[in-house]
Design a protein around this motif. Structure first.
Motif, mmCIF file in Angstrom:
data_model
loop_
_atom_site.group_PDB
_atom_site.id
_atom_site.type_symbol
_atom_site.label_atom_id
_atom_site.label_comp_id
_atom_site.label_asym_id
_atom_site.label_seq_id
_atom_site.Cartn_x
_atom_site.Cartn_y
_atom_site.Cartn_z
ATOM 1 N N PRO A 17 41.803 42.099 44.774
ATOM 2 C CA PRO A 17 41.517 43.519 44.916
ATOM 3 C C PRO A 17 40.416 43.755 45.951
ATOM 4 C CG PRO A 17 40.558 42.694 42.880
ATOM 5 C CD PRO A 17 41.298 41.555 43.527
ATOM 6 N N LEU A 18 40.607 44.771 46.788
ATOM 7 C CA LEU A 18 39.643 45.081 47.840
ATOM 8 C C LEU A 18 38.953 46.395 47.506
ATOM 9 C CD1 LEU A 18 41.967 44.212 50.864
ATOM 10 C CD2 LEU A 18 40.345 42.713 49.684
ATOM 11 N N GLY A 19 37.828 46.311 46.812
ATOM 12 C CA GLY A 19 37.071 47.499 46.435
ATOM 13 C C GLY A 19 37.111 47.757 44.941
ATOM 14 N N LEU A 48 38.580 39.008 51.253
ATOM 15 C CA LEU A 48 39.988 38.614 51.336
ATOM 16 C C LEU A 48 40.156 37.152 51.721
ATOM 17 C CD1 LEU A 48 42.926 39.407 51.049
ATOM 18 C CD2 LEU A 48 42.866 40.217 53.414
ATOM 19 N N LYS A 49 39.440 36.703 52.715
ATOM 20 C CA LYS A 49 39.567 35.306 53.155
ATOM 21 C C LYS A 49 39.217 34.350 52.009
ATOM 22 C CE LYS A 49 38.057 31.957 56.558
ATOM 23 N NZ LYS A 49 37.220 31.676 57.724
ATOM 24 N N ARG A 50 38.146 34.632 51.299
ATOM 25 C CA ARG A 50 37.722 33.773 50.182
ATOM 26 C C ARG A 50 38.746 33.829 49.056
ATOM 27 N NH1 ARG A 50 36.158 29.309 48.218
ATOM 28 N NH2 ARG A 50 34.926 29.432 46.341
ATOM 29 N N ALA A 51 39.289 35.015 48.792
ATOM 30 C CA ALA A 51 40.306 35.157 47.742
ATOM 31 C C ALA A 51 41.534 34.319 48.074
ATOM 32 C CB ALA A 51 40.685 36.621 47.557
ATOM 33 N N MET A 52 41.941 34.294 49.339
ATOM 34 C CA MET A 52 43.106 33.491 49.741
ATOM 35 C C MET A 52 42.792 31.996 49.595
ATOM 36 S SD MET A 52 45.571 35.527 50.475
ATOM 37 C CE MET A 52 44.951 36.675 49.281
ATOM 38 N N GLU A 53 41.569 31.603 49.909
ATOM 39 C CA GLU A 53 41.172 30.203 49.727
ATOM 40 C C GLU A 53 41.225 29.815 48.247
ATOM 41 O OE1 GLU A 53 37.271 30.151 51.476
ATOM 42 O OE2 GLU A 53 38.040 30.007 53.515
ATOM 43 N N LEU A 54 40.745 30.707 47.377
ATOM 44 C CA LEU A 54 40.765 30.435 45.942
ATOM 45 C C LEU A 54 42.193 30.383 45.407
ATOM 46 C CD1 LEU A 54 37.770 32.637 44.770
ATOM 47 C CD2 LEU A 54 37.907 30.140 44.722
ATOM 48 N N ALA A 60 48.123 28.844 43.194
ATOM 49 C CA ALA A 60 48.898 30.043 42.871
ATOM 50 C C ALA A 60 50.182 30.089 43.690
ATOM 51 C CB ALA A 60 48.075 31.295 43.143
ATOM 52 N N ARG A 61 51.256 30.515 43.051
ATOM 53 C CA ARG A 61 52.532 30.681 43.758
ATOM 54 C C ARG A 61 52.451 31.837 44.744
ATOM 55 N NH1 ARG A 61 56.471 32.185 39.633
ATOM 56 N NH2 ARG A 61 58.011 32.025 41.274
ATOM 57 N N TYR A 62 51.759 32.907 44.334
ATOM 58 C CA TYR A 62 51.637 34.111 45.158
ATOM 59 C C TYR A 62 50.227 34.648 45.108
ATOM 60 C CZ TYR A 62 56.735 34.251 44.884
ATOM 61 O OH TYR A 62 58.063 33.943 44.972
ATOM 62 N N ALA A 63 49.847 35.344 46.187
ATOM 63 C CA ALA A 63 48.603 36.114 46.209
ATOM 64 C C ALA A 63 49.012 37.573 46.374
ATOM 65 C CB ALA A 63 47.719 35.680 47.362
ATOM 66 N N LEU A 64 48.371 38.438 45.619
ATOM 67 C CA LEU A 64 48.673 39.863 45.674
ATOM 68 C C LEU A 64 47.449 40.587 46.202
ATOM 69 C CD1 LEU A 64 50.926 41.895 44.846
ATOM 70 C CD2 LEU A 64 49.578 42.308 42.794
ATOM 71 N N ILE A 65 47.625 41.292 47.317
ATOM 72 C CA ILE A 65 46.526 41.998 47.952
ATOM 73 C C ILE A 65 46.592 43.468 47.554
ATOM 74 C CG2 ILE A 65 45.453 42.606 50.146
ATOM 75 C CD1 ILE A 65 46.965 40.034 51.258
ATOM 76 N N LEU A 66 45.505 43.947 46.959
ATOM 77 C CA LEU A 66 45.417 45.323 46.483
ATOM 78 C C LEU A 66 44.253 46.018 47.165
ATOM 79 C CD1 LEU A 66 45.597 44.509 42.692
ATOM 80 C CD2 LEU A 66 47.393 45.581 43.979
ATOM 81 N N GLY A 67 44.558 47.028 47.935
ATOM 82 C CA GLY A 67 43.525 47.850 48.558
ATOM 83 C C GLY A 67 43.879 49.310 48.367
ATOM 84 N N ASP A 68 43.038 50.195 48.891
ATOM 85 C CA ASP A 68 43.288 51.630 48.748
ATOM 86 C C ASP A 68 44.637 52.027 49.345
ATOM 87 O OD1 ASP A 68 40.841 51.894 47.505
ATOM 88 O OD2 ASP A 68 39.797 52.504 49.337
ATOM 89 N N ASP A 69 44.971 51.477 50.511
ATOM 90 C CA ASP A 69 46.242 51.808 51.166
ATOM 91 C C ASP A 69 47.430 51.380 50.316
ATOM 92 O OD1 ASP A 69 44.797 52.819 53.285
ATOM 93 O OD2 ASP A 69 45.059 51.038 54.536
ATOM 94 N N ALA A 72 47.701 53.683 47.219
ATOM 95 C CA ALA A 72 48.179 55.012 47.604
ATOM 96 C C ALA A 72 49.677 55.002 47.925
ATOM 97 C CB ALA A 72 47.392 55.536 48.800
ATOM 98 N N ALA A 73 50.144 53.930 48.550
ATOM 99 C CA ALA A 73 51.554 53.819 48.923
ATOM 100 C C ALA A 73 52.414 53.298 47.780
ATOM 101 C CB ALA A 73 51.708 52.902 50.135
ATOM 102 N N ALA A 74 51.787 52.876 46.688
ATOM 103 C CA ALA A 74 52.485 52.286 45.537
ATOM 104 C C ALA A 74 53.284 51.054 45.953
ATOM 105 C CB ALA A 74 53.369 53.304 44.833
ATOM 106 N N GLN A 75 52.750 50.329 46.935
ATOM 107 C CA GLN A 75 53.345 49.071 47.379
ATOM 108 C C GLN A 75 52.228 48.074 47.595
ATOM 109 O OE1 GLN A 75 56.191 48.952 50.466
ATOM 110 N NE2 GLN A 75 57.613 50.221 49.331
ATOM 111 N N TYR A 76 52.483 46.855 47.166
ATOM 112 C CA TYR A 76 51.479 45.804 47.265
ATOM 113 C C TYR A 76 51.898 44.781 48.309
ATOM 114 C CZ TYR A 76 50.760 47.738 42.599
ATOM 115 O OH TYR A 76 50.576 48.583 41.546
ATOM 116 N N SER A 77 50.905 44.120 48.889
ATOM 117 C CA SER A 77 51.176 43.028 49.820
ATOM 118 C C SER A 77 51.220 41.740 49.008
ATOM 119 C CB SER A 77 50.082 42.943 50.880
ATOM 120 O OG SER A 77 50.084 44.106 51.673
ATOM 121 N N LEU A 78 52.391 41.109 48.984
ATOM 122 C CA LEU A 78 52.603 39.888 48.226
ATOM 123 C C LEU A 78 52.783 38.730 49.188
ATOM 124 C CD1 LEU A 78 53.104 38.681 45.361
ATOM 125 C CD2 LEU A 78 55.548 39.030 45.809
ATOM 126 N N LYS A 79 51.901 37.739 49.081
ATOM 127 C CA LYS A 79 51.974 36.580 49.965
ATOM 128 C C LYS A 79 52.490 35.380 49.196
ATOM 129 C CE LYS A 79 49.466 33.680 53.165
ATOM 130 N NZ LYS A 79 48.258 33.483 53.938
#
Length: 102
Positions: A17-19, A48-54, A60-69, A72-79
């Motif tokens: 999560p970012l924020g 974010l960089k540290r979260a991806m390292e962790l 982890a199979r996936y990393a999920l990035i959650l920010g304000d954008d 708001a868009a009701a879509q998550y960035s799944l890596k």
């Protein structure tokens, strides 16, 4: 935890999560995903960089990035940590994608 799971099973999602608003959102989302049988860890106050390292260190199979954008868009960035690819997914797509263990 289901009967088939073991304590040392691979982590499904590491959330970044970012924020503060994203951290609150991640807490609710993590609870819902856990109820669906998906293993989740949430990064607390990590860049974010540290979260991806962790996420990588925890296997982890996936990393999920959650920010304000993303919220708001009701879509998550799944890596996908193994493939290194990233895609946008809705909450429903997230459960479908992660729930299918390859």
């Amino acid at each position: 935890m289901t009967v088939d799971q073991t304590p040392d099973e691979v982590l499904d999602i590491y959330m970044a999560p970012l924020g503060d608003a994203a951290l609150k959102h991640a807490g609710v989302l993590a609870r819902d995903l856990r109820r669906a049988g998906i293993s989740v860890e949430v990064a607390a106050n990590a860049k974010l960089k540290r979260a991806m390292e962790l996420a990588n260190k925890l296997g982890a199979r996936y990393a999920l990035i959650l920010g304000d954008d993303e919220i708001a868009a009701a879509q998550y960035s799944l890596k996908d940590m193994a493939a290194g690819t990233q895609q946008q997914v809705t909450r429903d797509q997230l459960v479908e994608k992660i729930g299918t263990k390859n």
